[in-house]
Design a protein around this motif. Structure first.
Motif, short mmCIF file in Angstrom:
data_model
loop_
_atom_site.label_atom_id
_atom_site.label_comp_id
_atom_site.label_asym_id
_atom_site.label_seq_id
_atom_site.Cartn_x
_atom_site.Cartn_y
_atom_site.Cartn_z
N PHE B 152 -2.12 39.65 -24.04
CA PHE B 152 -2.95 38.04 -23.79
C PHE B 152 -2.73 37.78 -22.34
CE2 PHE B 152 -1.36 37.86 -28.27
CZ PHE B 152 -2.61 37.71 -28.88
N GLY B 153 -2.67 38.89 -21.43
CA GLY B 153 -2.95 38.47 -19.86
C GLY B 153 -1.76 37.52 -19.32
N ILE B 154 -0.80 37.61 -19.83
CA ILE B 154 0.21 36.39 -19.27
C ILE B 154 1.37 37.09 -18.60
CG2 ILE B 154 2.16 34.53 -19.97
CD1 ILE B 154 0.38 34.12 -22.53
N ASP B 155 1.64 36.76 -17.30
CA ASP B 155 2.93 37.20 -16.62
C ASP B 155 4.35 36.76 -17.29
OD1 ASP B 155 1.27 38.13 -14.67
OD2 ASP B 155 1.47 36.54 -13.23
N LEU B 156 5.12 37.96 -17.27
CA LEU B 156 6.36 37.48 -18.08
C LEU B 156 7.70 37.62 -16.93
CD1 LEU B 156 8.11 36.94 -20.54
CD2 LEU B 156 7.99 39.27 -20.99
N GLU B 157 8.33 36.63 -16.94
CA GLU B 157 9.78 37.01 -16.27
C GLU B 157 10.99 37.05 -17.29
OE1 GLU B 157 9.12 34.84 -11.89
OE2 GLU B 157 10.56 34.00 -13.48
N VAL B 158 11.73 37.94 -17.21
CA VAL B 158 13.00 38.27 -18.43
C VAL B 158 14.31 38.14 -17.59
CG1 VAL B 158 13.83 39.69 -20.15
CG2 VAL B 158 11.13 39.50 -19.51
N PHE B 159 15.00 37.29 -18.13
CA PHE B 159 16.30 37.36 -17.46
C PHE B 159 17.29 38.01 -18.65
CE2 PHE B 159 14.41 33.83 -15.56
CZ PHE B 159 14.94 33.88 -14.17
N MET B 160 17.84 39.16 -18.32
CA MET B 160 18.44 40.24 -19.15
C MET B 160 19.98 40.09 -18.85
SD MET B 160 17.53 44.13 -19.71
CE MET B 160 18.21 45.05 -21.20
N VAL B 161 20.66 39.79 -20.03
CA VAL B 161 22.13 39.70 -20.02
C VAL B 161 22.55 40.88 -19.12
CG1 VAL B 161 24.32 39.44 -21.04
CG2 VAL B 161 22.27 38.41 -21.97
N LYS B 162 23.59 40.63 -18.07
CA LYS B 162 23.95 41.69 -17.20
C LYS B 162 24.67 43.02 -18.01
CE LYS B 162 26.03 40.84 -13.19
NZ LYS B 162 27.27 40.31 -12.56
N ILE B 163 25.42 42.70 -19.00
CA ILE B 163 26.05 43.93 -19.52
C ILE B 163 24.90 44.84 -20.16
CG2 ILE B 163 26.48 42.51 -21.57
CD1 ILE B 163 29.17 44.02 -22.08
N SER B 164 23.97 44.25 -20.59
CA SER B 164 22.97 45.00 -21.35
C SER B 164 22.10 45.50 -20.46
CB SER B 164 22.16 44.18 -22.53
OG SER B 164 22.81 43.84 -23.48
N THR B 187 21.50 35.26 -12.07
CA THR B 187 20.94 35.54 -11.04
C THR B 187 21.18 34.65 -10.03
OG1 THR B 187 19.14 34.30 -11.23
CG2 THR B 187 19.00 36.29 -12.38
N ASP B 188 20.86 34.79 -8.83
CA ASP B 188 21.03 33.79 -7.69
C ASP B 188 19.63 32.94 -7.60
OD1 ASP B 188 19.47 35.53 -6.49
OD2 ASP B 188 21.45 35.46 -4.78
N LEU B 189 18.80 33.20 -8.72
CA LEU B 189 17.44 32.41 -8.67
C LEU B 189 17.46 31.02 -8.98
CD1 LEU B 189 15.19 35.55 -10.13
CD2 LEU B 189 15.45 34.90 -7.62
N THR B 190 18.55 30.88 -9.78
CA THR B 190 18.52 29.61 -10.35
C THR B 190 19.79 28.65 -10.11
OG1 THR B 190 19.60 30.41 -12.60
CG2 THR B 190 17.16 30.15 -12.40
N ASP B 191 19.78 27.36 -10.18
CA ASP B 191 21.12 26.74 -10.20
C ASP B 191 22.06 26.99 -11.31
OD1 ASP B 191 19.98 25.53 -7.87
OD2 ASP B 191 19.47 23.64 -9.06
N SER B 192 21.55 27.16 -12.55
CA SER B 192 22.70 27.73 -13.68
C SER B 192 23.04 29.03 -13.26
CB SER B 192 21.59 27.98 -14.68
OG SER B 192 20.94 26.69 -15.01
#
Lengths: 454, 454
Positions: B152-164, B187-192
């Motif tokens: 559907f032409g949408i950009d996607l960002e995925v935060f993937m659990v590091k161990i996986s 990641t260091d992309l978010t405060d969380s």
């Protein structure tokens, strides 16, 4: 926009007979020759390697051969395979062509190979065989036969081409899961392997070498037989189930192909889809082009010679009348391991010589580009072997656009690429390149060949 | 022995509506609460994260909700999925039980996840969303959403659990192939993410952490929305297509399940197959057991507490009424990454509390053993998550044998394991072990929880 996407047959409609093109060829294939006597091989020559039923199928001229019920019952685990209209790819290419693919990747092993693996394991089981040896390139064939042998309680030894053994550890693991033993070929388990290793301890292996090892291993063990995943007539026979289903599915779609396309390594993938359509061409005069697509790094159909040659590298098999680059030819180490074979099946070779089928050679970067386009447009990530067919489809679809003509294209999406992700990784990382052989290099394997010319 | 193996529906028979269990629950689920005000969340609270149509579905009491035509057209790429009679497994177990599985692994991403991914991407597209953020564990969800967003032409960002991320590089590659960006979380992309990394720079990550990151990222970007692959009501709604198809397929088979089994991570896999059968139970008084199978290393249903808790680790989401081990609970690093989640969906939790469904916790070695048995008997190599269902099926089939009773079992084979081969490698190499938490460890995440009790 309620357009049908997939065409499926009920289990009752799965073909009950295989189609044998030997019944319909205008010129029959020449007989394989004994490498010592240079006389046509007889059943006795083949008996150490194959069960008698497969030897009979190898030479049969019967047009239709019954599929045993036990084989059909296993086929049902994944057959019929879907014939799918590639709306997504058509849209991406903005082509007037209608594109269909027969998707053989739904089998447990992920390719068309189980169609013959199950049949071969069955006939071996029926004749009391306890162990089978075989070779495998990328592992598609080995995993299919491991699956099939598991079904019928037969032990399996697989000689896996070293370069693939290292590139595709998960295919090895899949074979192990189904109970097979897997060796990295060349090994020191056979005289053939030892000979190759003595010449080059770092040999990356090849299908031809692995065949030598598997054949030698079976020939020396009275309790074992050998099994080949392509090239031979009975293998092509079993794969005809693909094209027979596709004929019915095309009828369901109210359509008929102008062009049938499939990749070619030894020939069973291409034959499986196309021979029932070649039959339509011979029988009903239908105007269909049947196109075999080979890698430019191993172009036996487009650059090879039609002559007798060995099926293996060391020279243990009968001499087969085929298009070949010579049995010592070493293809470039492309990622479509299943297509790295020096010769083509005798049946496909004879049909090519008689202009009933045609051939095209494609470079690997074009193939990977086609594969990624397909994954984006249709969802399925194709095996590197399968991308060769897709590359040819894209060429034909673009041609249809240039000519402003509609055209119906059917191709064999012979397997998924889930176990070939390292190839895609290399492609995305820019590590792959095309291989441009000189004519001299391509003919190096033919120059000193002392096998009979045709 | 002409026994039917697979049951398939035509494209016209693919359900045109999803089933919403909120219409039929004897006790409705409690409302999610705003974490600040502790008041029920309203549509406005959710609007920064989700398109309005999904928010409506989240609270709808309509029993049937139309599946948009565009979504059905994408479903057709792989649906209907086969319902298969597991003759091979029955034979291996020598059980009088009849075993069927619904095989969701035929989807392009290889699991049931695209059923909701496609719907979510569609509704986002309809409301003009250009970018979606999400989290993924083993990568099943991330790859499904990558596939859907590509459609559907949408950009996607995925935060993937590091161990996986480290264990499953090929799933990352699959997401990349479909055009998604993938980050190793934390990641260091978010405060969380920064907060977690400050506490433990070597954090292996968890689904809870990755959710925090994806939610924060979407909340801070007005052009982006967030998408969740399980837990929420609208996700479970979309997955009902599995059970609705299975009801029709059971009718084709002239059979009906005594037990319906599926793995449970957040709940969508289990709900997808079982809720239409729970409906039969409520509506027609059918005597069906519906069993959710969770990993013993993350046993929220069998060892957790039914109370309000956050859906993520950092505490950004609404408070959800659910069985939970506490949002800071860190599950053992088992290989079924998709099941490593501290809580269960509110709908499944309420039904468990009301004894309309049941739960079982299984250790991973039993699961892998079950998975290998299944691969030998049925050909298909299951995802580690799916093996949890198979382990429970084997227990029930063995019980049927002991009791000498026939019994019909249906389970959700939610995905194949082609991208999880490293897990099988570790299993075969003897590197995996079971994790036996003490009660104290299991309750550590609950002890200091200051969220509302129920």
């Amino acid at each position: 926009m309620d357009k049908q996407k997939k065409y499926l047959l009920s289990e009752k409609e799965i073909p009950t007979q295989w189609y044998n093109i030997q019944a319909d060829m205008p010129n029959p294939m020449l007989p394989p020759l004994h490498p010592g006597t240079k006389q046509p091989v007889g059943p006795d020559d083949l008996a150490p390697l194959f069960p008698m039923e497969l030897i009979k199928q190898e030479v049969s001229k019967d047009r239709w051969i019954d599929i045993p019920e036990e084989v059909r019952n296993v086929y049902k685990e994944w057959r019929s395979t879907p014939m799918v209209r590639a709306y997504g790819l058509e849209k991406l290419l903005d082509t007037p062509a209608k594109i269909y693919y027969k998707y053989e990747g739904v089998s447990p092993a992920g390719s068309h190979k189980p169609n013959t693996a199950v049949a071969q394991a069955y006939y071996n089981m029926k004749e009391g065989v306890k162990k089978i040896t075989t070779e495998t390139g990328a592992g598609q064939w080995g995993s299919a036969l491991a699956y099939a042998c598991q079904k019928f309680g037969i032990d399996l030894e697989v000689f896996m081409v070293k370069i693939s053994y290292n590139q595709k550890p998960y295919r090895k693991l899949l074979m192990n899961t189904w109970g097979a033993q897997v060796f990295s070929s060349p090994t020191d388990l056979t005289d053939s392997g030892k000979k190759i290793l003595a010449e080059d301890p770092n040999s990356p292996g090849s299908l031809g070498i692995a065949i030598s090892e598997a054949v030698e291993r079976a020939a020396k063990d009275p309790a074992a037989k050998y099994s080949l995943g392509s090239v031979l007539n009975h293998v092509l026979l079993h794969q005809s189930v693909i094209g027979l289903e596709a004929l019915k599915q095309m009828e369901m779609a109210g359509d008929f192909p102008d062009i049938v396309i499939a990749p070619l390594g030894g020939g069973s993938n291409f034959a499986g889809l196309s021979f029932p359509f070649v039959h339509e061409k011979i029988k009903n005069g239908k105007n269909i082009r049947c196109m075999a697509v080979e890698p430019a790094s191993c172009p036996k159909l487009t650059k090879g010679e039609f002559r007798y040659d060995f099926g293996d590298t060391v020279g243990l098999t009968p001499l087969i009348p085929m298009f070949t680059l010579g049995h010592t030819f070493v293809p470039a180490p492309i990622h479509a391991g299943g297509l790295r074979y020096h010769g083509a099946s005798a049946l496909v070779s004879q049909l090519l010589k008689d202009n009933l089928v045609e051939a095209l050679a494609v470079q690997q970067l074009e193939c990977f580009d086609a594969g990624v386009k397909f994954a984006k447009a249709e969802g399925i990530l194709p095996a590197p072997e399968a991308t060769h067919g897709i590359a040819a489809v894209i060429r034909e679809a673009n041609k249809a656009k240039e000519e402003g003509k509609s055209k119906t294209i059917l191709f064999n999406l012979c397997g998924h690429g889930h176990f070939d992700m390292s190839s895609y990784q290399d492609y995305f990382d820019g590590k792959l390149q095309d291989h441009h052989f000189t004519d001299e290099e391509l003919h190096s394997g033919l120059n000193n060949l002392n096998t009979p010319k045709i």
